[in-house]
Design a protein around this motif. Structure first.
Motif, PDB file in Angstrom:
ATOM      1  N   LEU A  53      63.359  50.522  85.311  1.00  0.00           N
ATOM      2  CA  LEU A  53      64.009  49.715  86.344  1.00  0.00           C
ATOM      3  C   LEU A  53      64.712  50.597  87.370  1.00  0.00           C
ATOM      4  N   ILE A  54      65.381  51.621  86.906  1.00  0.00           N
ATOM      5  CA  ILE A  54      66.124  52.490  87.825  1.00  0.00           C
ATOM      6  C   ILE A  54      65.163  53.322  88.672  1.00  0.00           C
ATOM      7  N   SER A  55      64.079  53.826  88.041  1.00  0.00           N
ATOM      8  CA  SER A  55      63.178  54.735  88.767  1.00  0.00           C
ATOM      9  C   SER A  55      62.141  53.997  89.599  1.00  0.00           C
ATOM     10  N   GLY A  56      62.140  52.661  89.545  1.00  0.00           N
ATOM     11  CA  GLY A  56      61.226  51.910  90.397  1.00  0.00           C
ATOM     12  C   GLY A  56      59.872  51.649  89.773  1.00  0.00           C
ATOM     13  N   HIS A  57      59.697  52.050  88.515  1.00  0.00           N
ATOM     14  CA  HIS A  57      58.424  51.825  87.842  1.00  0.00           C
ATOM     15  C   HIS A  57      58.160  50.329  87.703  1.00  0.00           C
ATOM     16  N   ILE A  58      59.231  49.575  87.413  1.00  0.00           N
ATOM     17  CA  ILE A  58      59.143  48.117  87.456  1.00  0.00           C
ATOM     18  C   ILE A  58      60.332  47.602  88.268  1.00  0.00           C
ATOM     19  N   ALA A  59      60.157  46.443  88.882  1.00  0.00           N
ATOM     20  CA  ALA A  59      61.223  45.893  89.727  1.00  0.00           C
ATOM     21  C   ALA A  59      62.059  44.916  88.912  1.00  0.00           C
ATOM     22  N   PRO A  60      63.395  44.915  89.109  1.00  0.00           N
ATOM     23  CA  PRO A  60      64.219  43.956  88.380  1.00  0.00           C
ATOM     24  C   PRO A  60      63.978  42.521  88.852  1.00  0.00           C
ATOM     25  N   THR A  61      64.140  41.569  87.934  1.00  0.00           N
ATOM     26  CA  THR A  61      64.014  40.164  88.303  1.00  0.00           C
ATOM     27  C   THR A  61      65.189  39.760  89.186  1.00  0.00           C
ATOM     28  N   SER A  62      66.378  40.252  88.841  1.00  0.00           N
ATOM     29  CA  SER A  62      67.534  40.022  89.705  1.00  0.00           C
ATOM     30  C   SER A  62      68.534  41.153  89.498  1.00  0.00           C
ATOM     31  N   GLY A  63      69.553  41.194  90.340  1.00  0.00           N
ATOM     32  CA  GLY A  63      70.539  42.270  90.256  1.00  0.00           C
ATOM     33  C   GLY A  63      70.172  43.405  91.176  1.00  0.00           C
ATOM     34  N   GLU A  64      71.016  44.433  91.223  1.00  0.00           N
ATOM     35  CA  GLU A  64      70.735  45.541  92.138  1.00  0.00           C
ATOM     36  C   GLU A  64      71.007  46.910  91.517  1.00  0.00           C
ATOM     37  N   VAL A  65      70.249  47.894  92.007  1.00  0.00           N
ATOM     38  CA  VAL A  65      70.406  49.278  91.579  1.00  0.00           C
ATOM     39  C   VAL A  65      70.707  50.104  92.823  1.00  0.00           C
ATOM     40  N   ARG A  66      71.743  50.928  92.752  1.00  0.00           N
ATOM     41  CA  ARG A  66      72.078  51.782  93.892  1.00  0.00           C
ATOM     42  C   ARG A  66      72.023  53.247  93.491  1.00  0.00           C
ATOM     43  N   LEU A  67      71.498  54.062  94.421  1.00  0.00           N
ATOM     44  CA  LEU A  67      71.465  55.515  94.219  1.00  0.00           C
ATOM     45  C   LEU A  67      72.345  56.127  95.300  1.00  0.00           C
ATOM     46  N   ASN A  68      73.396  56.799  94.905  1.00  0.00           N
ATOM     47  CA  ASN A  68      74.363  57.364  95.853  1.00  0.00           C
ATOM     48  C   ASN A  68      74.820  56.333  96.880  1.00  0.00           C
ATOM     49  N   GLY A  69      74.963  55.098  96.430  1.00  0.00           N
ATOM     50  CA  GLY A  69      75.450  54.052  97.317  1.00  0.00           C
ATOM     51  C   GLY A  69      74.371  53.253  98.018  1.00  0.00           C
ATOM     52  N   ASP A  70      73.121  53.795  98.072  1.00  0.00           N
ATOM     53  CA  ASP A  70      72.040  53.072  98.759  1.00  0.00           C
ATOM     54  C   ASP A  70      71.311  52.163  97.784  1.00  0.00           C
ATOM     55  N   LEU A  71      70.986  50.975  98.272  1.00  0.00           N
ATOM     56  CA  LEU A  71      70.244  50.029  97.440  1.00  0.00           C
ATOM     57  C   LEU A  71      68.816  50.548  97.229  1.00  0.00           C
ATOM     58  N   ILE A  72      68.405  50.707  95.991  1.00  0.00           N
ATOM     59  CA  ILE A  72      67.033  51.194  95.736  1.00  0.00           C
ATOM     60  C   ILE A  72      66.202  50.202  94.936  1.00  0.00           C
ATOM     61  N   SER A  73      66.821  49.140  94.402  1.00  0.00           N
ATOM     62  CA  SER A  73      66.013  48.202  93.614  1.00  0.00           C
ATOM     63  C   SER A  73      65.001  47.529  94.537  1.00  0.00           C
ATOM     64  N   GLY A  74      63.741  47.465  94.078  1.00  0.00           N
ATOM     65  CA  GLY A  74      62.676  46.901  94.888  1.00  0.00           C
ATOM     66  C   GLY A  74      61.884  47.955  95.632  1.00  0.00           C
ATOM     67  N   LEU A  75      62.411  49.174  95.704  1.00  0.00           N
ATOM     68  CA  LEU A  75      61.644  50.251  96.346  1.00  0.00           C
ATOM     69  C   LEU A  75      60.563  50.756  95.392  1.00  0.00           C
ATOM     70  N   ARG A  76      59.538  51.399  95.962  1.00  0.00           N
ATOM     71  CA  ARG A  76      58.462  51.972  95.147  1.00  0.00           C
ATOM     72  C   ARG A  76      58.955  53.280  94.549  1.00  0.00           C
ATOM     73  N   PRO A  77      58.326  53.711  93.416  1.00  0.00           N
ATOM     74  CA  PRO A  77      58.791  54.929  92.738  1.00  0.00           C
ATOM     75  C   PRO A  77      58.860  56.149  93.647  1.00  0.00           C
TER      76      PRO A  77
END
Lengths: 253, 429
Positions: A53-77
């Motif tokens: 989920l964090i590395s983008g291999h699969i996308a979360p159904t809901s919620g958000e993941v941030r890397l250094n403050g930037d939203l990354i959930s939903g991005l490609r690996p």
């Protein structure tokens, strides 16, 4: 929100469902910059899914993941990787028909800015060559540089796996069970390697070997049934009754 | 089979290896120059021209199959469209009086193949594996059937004809004689081969290999495998178009057969038989398949059956192709243990040839049973309806097989021993 920006990884209220089955429920995790953070938990708790989920291999159904403050959930690996997060795999995942040298060099190419270039000779890029040689030296595989990765021993493949993961110079490194299947001596070597190579970086590690976890981690999160029941220093985790009940209890007896 | 990458990176590092590397290319160029002086008959010039075209085509196909791991069943689409583009361009040059001489025409063929790859490629390369293979098959059929319907562009059944000699002359060459066409093809062959080899030594070329080996992992080192596949597909389309353009110049025609499934199948054959793991593999394959195609069609009506047998044999027993078979011996040569294997090869030659003759005799008996010329094997004539022929075939097949099996086993044993020694000496991983 200065607190959120100082975190290298911030996972907030992430859920992952496969059909009706909730694998990850209300996952919250915060990893500070420069911290070595271990995720532990019984088999099937969702540790690898959390990594995916964090590395983008699969996308979360809901919620958000941030890397250094930037939203990354939903991005490609690869988009996440380009932002400075790199991960390894639990099952060795190298380029089997290519040599050790080529494996590491491929992992260096994007970060050195050569991308999809088809007008440059790959052998005459000094910074690529130097960095590749440096990584090979770091993972002690210089003497095996011309061997196809598929023909390496298991422990060597695991080391190569780490080499590929750190080759891009990512500031956030995630290692999925780096010592799985290794002997004691090999494990000690791998831990020393990880410690040295992730100096000054943020490290997230999934590991079953408790001596590795408690020896390496600044903080530990305990994942049970897709939910983090507690996070804390190794000492806090050791004393936490919830952890003993849910996880350590089974293994201690 | 995996030593290709190793050796090339070493070559770049060692000056002596570099010398040998350039030596191989120079030797190739020399052979291309000298060939028509030794074999100057019209028949051999035609053969050499066709082989040259086939080599460019097969090398372009290997950008997909060997380098990027994409199995295409419709590569002839780019070849054919390149051919049509070249024909239209030649006719346009003549009718408008443009100052473009013939040697530049293959470039327009390449652009034709490239244009289609650019348009269709993004959708096609979204996925690799079976999905890509199926779409390539579909696109191949689509374009081949369209070529019969869209008469204004493809000229229907008869195709588009052209006259290569009507273009402006260059250096006094009219390109009427086959010899001049041969040198034109040889020139483009060298140019394309160098370009395609250089492509494998670029960052993109290396990442193509990574995508072939493990597209999932590529995403975690910063690359989008879709983009990598797309660019590779465009390059393959471009060089296939050049091959098609050369064919258009050679035959002075482009028709629907250029883009059909048979042409797509042939290039797959050539590339796979030659070997996809080494750059020179498709060259060997293209030479062999084109030569067999030209030679066998004159000898037997069942030539496609022989193709099939060779193809199945390679797929089953030597998936690395001819190049793979040859390169297997390199560590043994380096370790100095090859001589221990050679005697077992020599022993195996006789029964293997006997077996092959038996199979040929059996096939030809069936093919010519209901009439046809007598079978001529090494100057001995066999009548297809005669029991003597049947008996000879049966003895050769059965006897040859059992003796050959023993001989092959000996090869395997000798090989194991030699490989063990080579491994001990550090020449084999």
């Amino acid at each position: 929100m200065s607190g959120a920006v100082s975190a290298a990884i911030e996972v907030r209220a992430v859920e992952k469902r496969f059909g009706n089955v909730g694998i990850i429920r209300d996952l919250n995790l915060s990893v500070a910059k420069g911290e070595r953070h271990a995720i532990i938990g019984p088999n099937g708790a969702g540790k690898s899914t959390t990594f995916n989920l964090i590395s983008g291999h699969i996308a979360p159904t809901s919620g958000e993941v941030r890397l250094n403050g930037d939203l990354i959930s939903g991005l490609r690996p690869f988009e996440i990787n380009r932002r400075g997060l790199s991960r390894s795999f639990q099952v060795t995942n190298v380029f089997a028909r290519m040599t050790v040298w080529e494996n590491v060099r491929c992992a260096v190419l994007w970060a050195t800015g050569h991308r999809y270039a088809f007008w440059k000779n790959v052998d005459s890029l000094p910074e690529v060559r130097e960095r590749t040689a440096q990584i090979l030296d770091d993972i002690h595989l210089t003497h095996r540089r011309d061997v196809p990765a598929g023909l390496l021993t298991y422990a060597e493949q695991r080391e190569l796996e780490i080499g590929i993961t750190i080759a891009s110079g990512a500031t956030v490194v995630m290692l999925d069970e780096p010592t799985a299947g290794m002997s004691h001596a090999e494990t000690d070597r791998a831990v020393a390697l990880i410690r040295r190579l992730t100096e000054g970086k943020t490290l997230v590690i999934v590991e079953h070997d408790m001596s590795v976890v408690f020896g390496l981690a600044d903080r530990i999160s305990v994942l049970v049934y897709g939910h983090i029941i507690t996070s804390g220093t190794p000492e806090e985790i050791r004393r936490d009754p919830k952890v003993k009940e849910a996880y350590l209890g089974e293994e201690a007896h | 089979m995996t030593t290709a990458a190793t050796s090339t990176s070493k070559m770049a590092a060692e000056p002596a290896g570099g010398l040998r590397f350039y030596g191989v290319w120079l030797l190739g160029i020399l052979v291309l120059i000298v060939l028509p002086m030794i074999f100057s008959s019209g028949g051999s010039l035609t053969s050499f021209s066709l082989i040259g075209i086939a080599i460019v085509f097969a090398l372009s196909y290997n950008i997909l199959l060997g380098q990027t791991g994409l199995l295409s069943f419709g590569h002839a689409v780019h070849y054919g469209l390149g051919g049509f583009a070249a024909c239209h361009m030649m006719n346009a040059v003549v009718s408008h009086g443009w100052p473009i001489p013939l040697p530049f025409i293959p470039l327009f063929g390449g652009l034709g193949g490239l244009a289609f790859a650019v348009i269709i490629g993004w959708v096609m390369t979204k996925r690799a594996g079976t999905v890509f293979a199926m779409i390539s098959l579909g696109i191949g059929e689509l374009v081949a059937s369209s070529s019969l319907i869209l008469r204004s562009v493809f000229g229907g059944e008869s195709g588009i004809t052209t006259d290569r000699t009507a273009l402006p002359k260059m250096l006094g060459w009219s390109f009427g004689p086959q010899l001049q066409v041969y040198y034109l093809i040889a020139f483009w062959l060298v140019l394309s081969a160098i370009a395609m080899y250089a492509l494998t030594r670029t960052p993109l070329g290396r990442i193509c290999n990574a995508v072939r080996d493990n597209p999932e992992r590529v995403q975690f080192i910063g690359y989008d495998p879709h983009v990598v596949r797309y660019i590779a597909f465009c390059f393959a389309g471009f060089f296939a178009g050049i091959a098609g353009g050369l064919a258009a110049i050679n035959f002075e025609i482009a028709n629907s057969a250029y883009l059909g499934a048979i042409q797509s199948g042939l290039v797959l054959f050539s590339t796979f038989i030659g070997g996809t793991a080494f750059f020179f593999g498709p060259i060997l394959g293209a030479i062999l398949v084109t030569y067999l195609q030209l030679g066998l069609t004159n000898l037997t009506t069942a030539w496609q059956l022989y193709f099939g047998i060779i193809f199945i044999g390679i797929v089953m027993y030597s998936p690395g192709g001819i190049a793979g078979l040859l390169m297997m011996h390199r560590p043994l040569i380096r370790a100095g243990t090859l001589w221990t294997v050679i005697p077992s090869y020599l022993v195996a030659v006789v029964p293997t040839v006997a077996l092959a003759c038996g199979v040929i005799l059996a096939i030809e008996t069936v093919a010519r049973f209901s009439g046809g010329d007598p079978i001529n094997l090494f100057g001995i004539a066999f009548i297809a309806t005669s029991p003597v022929t049947w008996l000879t075939a049966a003895i050769l097949v059965v006897g040859g097989f059992f003796v050959a099996r023993l001989a092959w086993r000996r090869i395997a044993e000798a090989w194991d021993k030699a490989a063990t020694v080579a491994r001990d000496r550090g020449y084999l991983a």
